[in-house]
Design a protein around this motif. Structure first.
Motif, mmCIF file in Angstrom:
data_model
loop_
_atom_site.group_PDB
_atom_site.id
_atom_site.type_symbol
_atom_site.label_atom_id
_atom_site.label_comp_id
_atom_site.label_asym_id
_atom_site.label_seq_id
_atom_site.Cartn_x
_atom_site.Cartn_y
_atom_site.Cartn_z
ATOM 1 N N MET A 1 0.849 -1.178 0.000
ATOM 2 C CA MET A 1 0.000 0.000 0.000
ATOM 3 C C MET A 1 0.895 1.243 0.000
ATOM 4 N N HIS A 2 0.606 2.168 -0.906
ATOM 5 C CA HIS A 2 1.407 3.383 -1.024
ATOM 6 C C HIS A 2 0.931 4.434 -0.023
ATOM 7 N N LYS A 3 1.883 5.147 0.504
ATOM 8 C CA LYS A 3 1.614 6.164 1.531
ATOM 9 C C LYS A 3 1.676 7.571 0.922
ATOM 10 N N VAL A 4 1.007 8.492 1.599
ATOM 11 C CA VAL A 4 0.987 9.883 1.176
ATOM 12 C C VAL A 4 2.407 10.449 1.109
ATOM 13 N N ARG A 5 3.273 10.057 2.043
ATOM 14 C CA ARG A 5 4.643 10.581 2.061
ATOM 15 C C ARG A 5 5.369 10.315 0.743
ATOM 16 N N ASP A 6 4.936 9.282 -0.020
ATOM 17 C CA ASP A 6 5.582 8.940 -1.285
ATOM 18 C C ASP A 6 5.227 9.917 -2.406
ATOM 19 N N ILE A 7 4.142 10.643 -2.276
ATOM 20 C CA ILE A 7 3.702 11.505 -3.375
ATOM 21 C C ILE A 7 3.510 12.970 -2.998
ATOM 22 N N MET A 8 3.561 13.297 -1.706
ATOM 23 C CA MET A 8 3.270 14.677 -1.296
ATOM 24 C C MET A 8 4.373 15.637 -1.728
ATOM 25 N N LEU A 76 -10.364 22.983 9.215
ATOM 26 C CA LEU A 76 -9.254 22.261 8.608
ATOM 27 C C LEU A 76 -9.572 20.806 8.308
ATOM 28 N N VAL A 77 -9.222 20.425 7.095
ATOM 29 C CA VAL A 77 -9.234 19.029 6.677
ATOM 30 C C VAL A 77 -7.798 18.742 6.276
ATOM 31 N N TYR A 78 -7.202 17.731 6.885
ATOM 32 C CA TYR A 78 -5.810 17.436 6.586
ATOM 33 C C TYR A 78 -5.561 15.937 6.692
ATOM 34 N N GLY A 79 -4.429 15.533 6.168
ATOM 35 C CA GLY A 79 -4.030 14.140 6.230
ATOM 36 C C GLY A 79 -2.707 14.008 6.961
ATOM 37 N N THR A 80 -2.219 12.766 7.011
ATOM 38 C CA THR A 80 -0.930 12.487 7.639
ATOM 39 C C THR A 80 -0.031 11.773 6.622
ATOM 40 N N PRO A 81 1.285 11.854 6.808
ATOM 41 C CA PRO A 81 2.199 11.220 5.856
ATOM 42 C C PRO A 81 2.020 9.708 5.760
ATOM 43 N N ASP A 82 1.550 9.087 6.833
ATOM 44 C CA ASP A 82 1.433 7.628 6.853
ATOM 45 C C ASP A 82 0.087 7.107 6.368
ATOM 46 N N MET A 83 -0.847 8.002 6.042
ATOM 47 C CA MET A 83 -2.125 7.499 5.547
ATOM 48 C C MET A 83 -1.938 6.992 4.117
ATOM 49 N N ASP A 86 -5.084 5.956 -1.074
ATOM 50 C CA ASP A 86 -6.534 5.743 -1.229
ATOM 51 C C ASP A 86 -7.307 6.549 -0.189
ATOM 52 N N ASP A 87 -6.853 6.516 1.057
ATOM 53 C CA ASP A 87 -7.535 7.262 2.122
ATOM 54 C C ASP A 87 -7.463 8.766 1.876
ATOM 55 N N ALA A 89 -7.208 10.269 -1.075
ATOM 56 C CA ALA A 89 -8.105 10.573 -2.191
ATOM 57 C C ALA A 89 -9.558 10.576 -1.721
ATOM 58 N N GLN A 90 -9.898 9.625 -0.865
ATOM 59 C CA GLN A 90 -11.261 9.558 -0.339
ATOM 60 C C GLN A 90 -11.572 10.780 0.518
ATOM 61 N N LYS A 91 -10.633 11.185 1.363
ATOM 62 C CA LYS A 91 -10.822 12.353 2.226
ATOM 63 C C LYS A 91 -11.005 13.615 1.374
ATOM 64 N N MET A 92 -10.218 13.730 0.307
ATOM 65 C CA MET A 92 -10.333 14.877 -0.588
ATOM 66 C C MET A 92 -11.696 14.896 -1.278
ATOM 67 N N ALA A 93 -12.157 13.737 -1.707
ATOM 68 C CA ALA A 93 -13.456 13.656 -2.367
ATOM 69 C C ALA A 93 -14.583 14.012 -1.402
#
Length: 146
Positions: A1-8, A76-83, A86-87, A89-93
């Motif tokens: 599973m790819h993490k946000v830290r890989d693409i942010m 605020l809506v935010y994510g974490t580097p380890d999410m 998919d999560d 993208a879902q949060k953004m949607a």
């Protein structure tokens, strides 16, 4: 599973709540972005968007010298580097946003945009689904208001 830290994106322009609207507009122009995080001592306090400048600034006849904290979005809506991607993208949607600030230990560390999802082929489906949900909701909202 790819993490946000890989693409942010980690090279992020940001402002302080005490900066003014003119400074926000200049950063948006120079960085070619429509959203800038607002931080104090590295802590994410809000965001300011080009839409905030228009609807809460110009439309309410506030001067360019007014502080960002008077017109910024602080819901605020935010994510974490380890999410997972998919999560994110879902949060953004679900939140109907195109850019997701990424926070780690209460510090802004990056931003993920739909573009970050779209340019990396393994994530094109997530980006497409998120954009479709954002566009459908926006189009329904516009249609309902006509």
């Amino acid at each position: 599973m790819h993490k946000v830290r890989d693409i942010m994106s980690t090279d992020i322009a940001h402002l302080s709540p005490d900066d003014n609207v003119f400074e926000a507009a200049v950063i948006m122009r120079n960085e070619n972005v429509g959203m800038v995080p607002v931080c104090q001592d590295g802590h994410l306090k809000g965001i300011i968007t080009d839409r905030d400048i228009v609807t809460r600034g110009i439309a309410e006849k506030k001067p360019n010298s007014c502080q960002i904290n008077t017109i910024m979005s602080d819901h605020l809506v935010y994510g974490t580097p380890d999410m997972s991607v998919d999560d994110a993208a879902q949060k953004m949607a679900e939140a109907q946003i195109r850019r997701l600030p990424i926070v780690d230990q209460d510090q802004l560390v990056g931003i993920v945009s739909l573009g970050d999802l779209a340019v990396r082929s393994p994530y094109q489906n997530e980006a497409s689904e998120a954009l479709n949900e954002i566009s459908e909701t926006h189009n329904n909202h516009v249609s309902n208001n006509l």
